[in-house]
Design an enzyme around this catalytic site. Structure first.
Site, short mmCIF file in Angstrom:
data_model
loop_
_atom_site.label_atom_id
_atom_site.label_comp_id
_atom_site.label_asym_id
_atom_site.label_seq_id
_atom_site.Cartn_x
_atom_site.Cartn_y
_atom_site.Cartn_z
N ASN A 89 30.81 48.34 45.83
CA ASN A 89 30.21 48.01 44.74
C ASN A 89 31.06 48.57 43.47
OD1 ASN A 89 29.75 50.63 45.44
ND2 ASN A 89 27.72 50.33 44.58
N CYS A 90 32.17 49.11 43.68
CA CYS A 90 32.97 49.84 42.58
C CYS A 90 33.67 48.66 41.80
CB CYS A 90 34.02 51.00 43.15
SG CYS A 90 35.34 51.17 42.05
N ASP A 91 33.40 48.69 40.48
CA ASP A 91 34.11 47.66 39.73
C ASP A 91 35.68 47.45 39.63
OD1 ASP A 91 31.82 46.95 38.52
OD2 ASP A 91 31.76 47.83 36.79
N LYS A 150 36.62 45.64 42.85
CA LYS A 150 36.51 44.40 42.76
C LYS A 150 37.54 43.81 42.14
CE LYS A 150 31.21 44.52 42.75
NZ LYS A 150 30.38 44.37 41.71
#
Length: 115
Positions: free
Chosen positions: A10-12, A15
């Site tokens: 879920n870390c930008d 991603k």
């Protein structure tokens, strides 16, 4: 395959790194710290190349929520123990490619690594 991306999904930044790798047709596997865990052997290998200071994310909420005793007088051993206990504090991403560790993500950095 020799390329592994380490982090939490879920870390930008993770991603963005995954998107860059896919867009540039780079085969890789993803190691999710939360699902797959993290151990001191991995951390010691990565730390020997990257340094514990670079690996410890002091800006994240996990670090900020530690009590003052855990945050004070940090050294290599104490930091690595905290990273095993709280994998979300490992700065992301860590990339293992061609037998070397790299930390962080910037498109230009990955261009250099994969060219």
């Amino acid at each position: 395959m020799n390329t592994v991306l380490y982090g939490i999904p879920n870390c930008d930044t993770i991603k963005k790194a995954k998107k860059w790798l896919s867009d540039n047709n780079q085969d890789y596997s993803f190691h999710d710290y939360r699902k797959d865990g993290i151990d001191s052997d991995f951390l010691e290998k990565a730390e020997s190349e990257l340094g514990w200071e670079a690996m410890l994310n002091k800006r994240g909420t996990t670090f900020r929520q530690l009590d003052d005793a855990d945050k004070s007088e940090l050294n290599r051993e104490k930091a690595l123990a905290l990273l095993v206990q709280y994998p979300a504090m490992v700065k992301r991403p860590i990339l293992f490619h061609r037998n070397a560790f790299h930390i962080g993500f910037k498109p230009a950095q990955y261009e250099e690594i994969f060219c």
